[in-house]
Every structure is written in C-alpha cells, then in structure tokens.
Enzyme design. Sequence first.
Site, PDB file in Angstrom:
ATOM      1  N   GLU A  45       0.163  -0.201  16.599  1.00  0.00           N
ATOM      2  CA  GLU A  45      -0.618   0.968  16.141  1.00  0.00           C
ATOM      3  C   GLU A  45      -1.637   1.385  17.206  1.00  0.00           C
ATOM      4  O   GLU A  45      -1.812   2.572  17.484  1.00  0.00           O
ATOM      5  CB  GLU A  45      -1.339   0.629  14.828  1.00  0.00           C
ATOM      6  N   CYS A  75       0.873  -1.178   0.000  1.00  0.00           N
ATOM      7  CA  CYS A  75       0.000   0.000   0.000  1.00  0.00           C
ATOM      8  C   CYS A  75       0.909   1.226   0.000  1.00  0.00           C
ATOM      9  O   CYS A  75       2.127   1.104   0.193  1.00  0.00           O
ATOM     10  CB  CYS A  75      -0.873   0.007   1.251  1.00  0.00           C
TER      11      CYS A  75
END
Length: 280
Positions: free
Chosen positions: A123, A12
Amino acid sequence: MKVVVAEDTGFCYGVKRAIDIVTERLKEKGKVYSLGPLIHNQIVIRKLEKEGLRIVDNPSQIRGDLIIRSHGLHPVLIEEVKKRNLRIIDATCPFVKMVQRRVKYLITNGYEVIIVGDPNHPEVRTLAGFARDEAIIVNNSLKFKVQSLKLGTKKVGVVSQTTINKKDYQKTVAQLYKKIEPEEFLIFDTVCQITEKRQKEVSILSRKVDAFLVLGGKESSNTRTLYEICRKRGPAFLVEASSQVKKEWFIGVKTVGILSGTSTPDWVIKEAIDTLGKMK
Ligand code: SF4
C-alpha cells in the site's frame, strides 16, 4: 474459560468488497490474476486459489483479467498492464483510493510528500507511486531516519498508511513538524476508521480480560498493529487459525478477549470461540 469477543471483527468493507468482486469474476471467467496477494490472509487466499485466482509477481505472467487488490497497484504497473491490453478490474478499497487522491493532490500542488508507514508494504509503495516515487517514507516507530528531510522545506504534506497505530501517527507528525518547521504543513488523517475502531476496542476489552487472542494473517499490517497494542496491555497471542492455539498460553487465564484483523473470515472467529470456550 470465559471468552469475550470484540464488537467489530471479521472482514472490513474494503476486504469484503475485493473478495465479492473476485468471486463474481471467477464464476464468470474461471481464472483471474492478482499481482501479489489479493488480501493478507493465507486461509482466504488458498480458498480463492482453488476457485481459480492466480497470484503472480510480474505483469508478464498475466494471461487474463487482472484484479487490483484492496491495497491498490503502483501506477507504473497499471500502465504496464494497460499496454498489454489486459482487462483491469479495480478492487482497490475506496478508502485507500481516497488516500491515493490526497497524495496526487499534494505532489501536483508542489508539496514535499511524506508517507508515514512501512516502506516495504504494497500500500505504501503504491502511495509513493502516486507521488511519482518522489515521496519520503518514514516508519511509525519514531526511529525514522530524518536525514533525507530538507530543513526549511516550505510546503509539506503528510499522509499515513491506512492501517498504522493512530496514536503513533500523531506523535510522528508532531516530531516531523519540529524537525522540518515548514511554512505550510498539511496533515491528512488517513488512518482507516475501521482499524482505528478496532485499536480503540483493545482498551475497552482490557478492563474485562486477562489475555488476548488476535486472529489474522501474520503479514497483515492491521492485524500486527492490533497485536502490538494488545501486547502493551497484557499477554497476547497472534494466530491465523484456532488450530494454532496452544492450551498452555491460557493457564490461569479466566477471561480471554478475541480480536481480529480486517481480512479474517467470520468462521475462523467462530472456531476460535469454540476452541477457547472448551478450555478449562
Ligand atoms: S482496513 Fe480500511 S483501508 Fe484497509 S481495506 Fe479495510 S476498509 Fe479499506
């Protein structure tokens, strides 16, 4: 055996950006440090380590420039590194940064912050850090512990880990609302569009294929989510490289669908297409 490849595969933009930044720095400096793995793909990490990337667990082990990985870095750790006068190169994915800003906004405006995601994922831990470590983290399996949520809390703001299953997130949010009944409920759609697109592709592929092969790191959250979605639609297998593919998995399979996580390099996908294409 026929092989159908999902429309969107490979890195990505957030992962590609982090790899480009670190590669450039390595050419310049020869050595760059990362607190924890830069991305969740061992094949790519091993290659970068050969080029000079050093992965450490603790700021005290850093002896040069630090690259902040695509998932971001807890604000307390950033401060620690700054105190040691080390140079910081920020490769946090811009989308993850946007979620960090949302969390900051919520906490500074008096909202109780809820993060839906894996409490052990870097995260999520970092996002909680941007909420001064006061956020409540609930997982996305609908089996979360809601005891810690205060009933009647007036202002509640919700964000998600960027790579979780979008449908599950929506269900979780609905459950949270029922449970807390806040006066104000601010929900942010923070599932990354790239991972969401790949999740949607599973249903398109499932009309054409008898089995799925998902390529990606086992620690990669978006890869695991993709694999779990595939498993609901048919036989599915998760591997990091085509060398791990077993012929017996595909006995009687006429068409197989290939999907990949967002930190899987293109050459791994090409190799898998070749390997499966040669199977009879
Ligand atoms: S999956 Fe989305 S949020 Fe995660 S690094 Fe890639 S672009 Fe950024």
